[in-house]
Design a protein around this motif. Structure first.
Motif, PDB file in Angstrom:
ATOM      1  N   SER A 199       0.697  -1.298   0.005  1.00  0.00           N
ATOM      2  CA  SER A 199       0.122  -0.029  -0.019  1.00  0.00           C
ATOM      3  C   SER A 199       1.021   1.241  -0.048  1.00  0.00           C
ATOM      4  O   SER A 199       2.010   1.160   0.421  1.00  0.00           O
ATOM      5  CB  SER A 199      -0.921   0.088   1.211  1.00  0.00           C
ATOM      6  N   ILE A 200       0.151   2.387  -0.472  1.00  0.00           N
ATOM      7  CA  ILE A 200       1.012   3.606  -0.472  1.00  0.00           C
ATOM      8  C   ILE A 200       0.095   4.709   0.412  1.00  0.00           C
ATOM      9  O   ILE A 200      -1.071   4.569   0.135  1.00  0.00           O
ATOM     10  CB  ILE A 200       0.934   4.202  -1.891  1.00  0.00           C
ATOM     11  N   TYR A 201       0.713   4.915   1.458  1.00  0.00           N
ATOM     12  CA  TYR A 201       0.031   5.749   2.432  1.00  0.00           C
ATOM     13  C   TYR A 201       0.363   7.408   2.255  1.00  0.00           C
ATOM     14  O   TYR A 201       1.641   7.468   2.055  1.00  0.00           O
ATOM     15  CB  TYR A 201       0.362   5.390   4.068  1.00  0.00           C
ATOM     16  N   LEU A 202      -0.639   8.152   2.214  1.00  0.00           N
ATOM     17  CA  LEU A 202      -0.398   9.690   1.974  1.00  0.00           C
ATOM     18  C   LEU A 202      -0.908  10.433   3.072  1.00  0.00           C
ATOM     19  O   LEU A 202      -1.902  10.199   3.595  1.00  0.00           O
ATOM     20  CB  LEU A 202      -0.992  10.049   0.495  1.00  0.00           C
ATOM     21  N   SER A 203       0.075  11.329   3.575  1.00  0.00           N
ATOM     22  CA  SER A 203      -0.620  12.443   4.642  1.00  0.00           C
ATOM     23  C   SER A 203       0.058  13.710   4.378  1.00  0.00           C
ATOM     24  O   SER A 203       1.098  13.931   4.075  1.00  0.00           O
ATOM     25  CB  SER A 203      -0.368  11.747   5.943  1.00  0.00           C
ATOM     26  N   ARG A 204      -0.856  14.454   4.533  1.00  0.00           N
ATOM     27  CA  ARG A 204      -0.304  16.007   4.756  1.00  0.00           C
ATOM     28  C   ARG A 204       0.401  16.154   5.967  1.00  0.00           C
ATOM     29  O   ARG A 204       0.075  15.433   6.881  1.00  0.00           O
ATOM     30  CB  ARG A 204      -1.175  17.136   4.404  1.00  0.00           C
ATOM     31  N   HIS A 205       1.436  16.953   6.222  1.00  0.00           N
ATOM     32  CA  HIS A 205       2.098  17.436   7.310  1.00  0.00           C
ATOM     33  C   HIS A 205       0.775  17.776   8.372  1.00  0.00           C
ATOM     34  O   HIS A 205       0.002  18.097   8.077  1.00  0.00           O
ATOM     35  CB  HIS A 205       3.229  18.409   7.324  1.00  0.00           C
ATOM     36  N   LEU A 265       8.124   4.657  -6.432  1.00  0.00           N
ATOM     37  CA  LEU A 265       7.146   4.069  -5.624  1.00  0.00           C
ATOM     38  C   LEU A 265       6.698   2.699  -6.384  1.00  0.00           C
ATOM     39  O   LEU A 265       6.222   1.894  -5.724  1.00  0.00           O
ATOM     40  CB  LEU A 265       5.914   5.043  -5.677  1.00  0.00           C
ATOM     41  N   GLU A 266       6.881   2.647  -7.590  1.00  0.00           N
ATOM     42  CA  GLU A 266       6.263   1.466  -8.446  1.00  0.00           C
ATOM     43  C   GLU A 266       7.126   0.324  -7.964  1.00  0.00           C
ATOM     44  O   GLU A 266       6.731  -0.704  -8.009  1.00  0.00           O
ATOM     45  CB  GLU A 266       6.168   1.738  -9.764  1.00  0.00           C
ATOM     46  N   ARG A 267       8.405   0.733  -7.642  1.00  0.00           N
ATOM     47  CA  ARG A 267       9.374  -0.589  -7.145  1.00  0.00           C
ATOM     48  C   ARG A 267       9.267  -1.066  -5.845  1.00  0.00           C
ATOM     49  O   ARG A 267       9.905  -1.705  -5.526  1.00  0.00           O
ATOM     50  CB  ARG A 267      10.746   0.007  -7.607  1.00  0.00           C
ATOM     51  N   GLN A 268       8.694  -0.263  -4.993  1.00  0.00           N
ATOM     52  CA  GLN A 268       8.674  -0.329  -3.523  1.00  0.00           C
ATOM     53  C   GLN A 268       7.610  -1.251  -2.847  1.00  0.00           C
ATOM     54  O   GLN A 268       6.563  -1.324  -3.374  1.00  0.00           O
ATOM     55  CB  GLN A 268       8.773   0.933  -2.732  1.00  0.00           C
ATOM     56  N   ASP A 269       7.821  -1.646  -1.661  1.00  0.00           N
ATOM     57  CA  ASP A 269       6.776  -2.311  -1.092  1.00  0.00           C
ATOM     58  C   ASP A 269       5.960  -1.188  -0.245  1.00  0.00           C
ATOM     59  O   ASP A 269       5.640   0.007  -0.855  1.00  0.00           O
ATOM     60  CB  ASP A 269       7.409  -3.233   0.193  1.00  0.00           C
ATOM     61  N   ASN A 270       5.691  -1.216   1.019  1.00  0.00           N
ATOM     62  CA  ASN A 270       4.946  -0.074   1.677  1.00  0.00           C
ATOM     63  C   ASN A 270       5.561   1.288   1.651  1.00  0.00           C
ATOM     64  O   ASN A 270       6.651   0.978   2.457  1.00  0.00           O
ATOM     65  CB  ASN A 270       4.250  -0.677   3.022  1.00  0.00           C
ATOM     66  N   ILE A 271       4.844   2.128   1.447  1.00  0.00           N
ATOM     67  CA  ILE A 271       5.484   3.341   1.597  1.00  0.00           C
ATOM     68  C   ILE A 271       4.487   4.512   2.121  1.00  0.00           C
ATOM     69  O   ILE A 271       3.375   4.443   1.717  1.00  0.00           O
ATOM     70  CB  ILE A 271       5.994   4.031   0.372  1.00  0.00           C
ATOM     71  N   LEU A 272       5.041   5.219   3.264  1.00  0.00           N
ATOM     72  CA  LEU A 272       4.046   6.245   3.829  1.00  0.00           C
ATOM     73  C   LEU A 272       4.888   7.637   3.566  1.00  0.00           C
ATOM     74  O   LEU A 272       6.149   7.956   3.825  1.00  0.00           O
ATOM     75  CB  LEU A 272       4.023   6.213   5.380  1.00  0.00           C
TER      76      LEU A 272
END
Ligand code: F6P
Length: 192
Positions: free
Chosen positions: A3-9, A133-140
């Motif tokens: 999964s890709i997690y996204l958050s603003r600061h 990102l396309e190459r990675q596992d979970n990223i926040l």
């Protein structure tokens, strides 16, 4: 499944004052979000590996600082550069640069701030981030409103003209899980 997690600061002092851009610290409320984020992420990710990416601006680094995961800072994740309007409020921009203010309203995706960037420019500079990102596992990714709109728009297949208007509230973790067709989305708002 990754999964890709996204958050603003967390809320920044500029957010409080209604100023755009800049490199201000986070507010006391923003600090509360930074402190609450580790538990929310842990609840979601469990013991799976995850990396945290931030921009080079202090509000994202401060928001990420309690997260016990490997971190990387990317200049490409810095907020859309508002050029001569950096640090101003929208009211000040409308007063000082009325034509620019109107031009941005007419075509927000293509409007480029004087000495700064457009949403289109941001998408170009995000290309290496997206490739990685396309190459990675979970990223926040903890970054900024305009940048999250572009990343979210890319993964969700949102038409370009709509990207600058995507709603990305503060203090909300967005989870995107790529599927065979498009992404699945979940949002976790923290009542802070
Ligand atoms: O106000 C917060 C902010 O992240 C600014 O730093 C940035 O210029 C702006 O939002 C981007 O949003 P918009 O493109 O709607 O002005």
């Amino acid at each position: 499944p990754r999964s890709i997690y996204l958050s603003r600061h967390g809320e920044s002092m500029h957010n409080v004052g209604g100023m755009i851009g800049g490199d201000s610290p986070i507010s006391p409320r923003g600090e509360k979000y930074a402190s609450a984020l580790p538990a929310l992420v842990l609840e979601n990710i469990g013991d799976a590996p995850i990396q945290v990416w931030t921009s080079t601006l202090q509000r994202t680094i401060a928001t990420a600082r309690h997260l016990p995961y490997p971190k990387k800072t990317w200049k490409s994740l810095d907020e859309l550069d508002a050029g001569v309007c950096d640090g101003m409020t929208y009211e000040e921009i409308a007063e000082k640069y009325p034509e620019d203010y109107e031009a941005r309203d007419d075509d927000k995706f293509n409007y480029r701030y004087r000495g700064g960037e457009s949403y289109r420019d941001v998408i170009v500079r995000l290309e290496p981030v997206i490739m990685e990102l396309e190459r990675q596992d979970n990223i926040l990714i903890i970054c900024h409103q305009a940048i999250i709109r572009c990343l979210y728009g890319y993964f969700m297949g949102i038409p370009q003209a709509e990207i600058p208007y995507i709603k990305v509230p503060l203090h909300t973790l967005i989870k995107l899980s790529p599927r065979a067709y498009g992404c699945e989305e979940e949002r976790y708002p923290l009542p802070i």
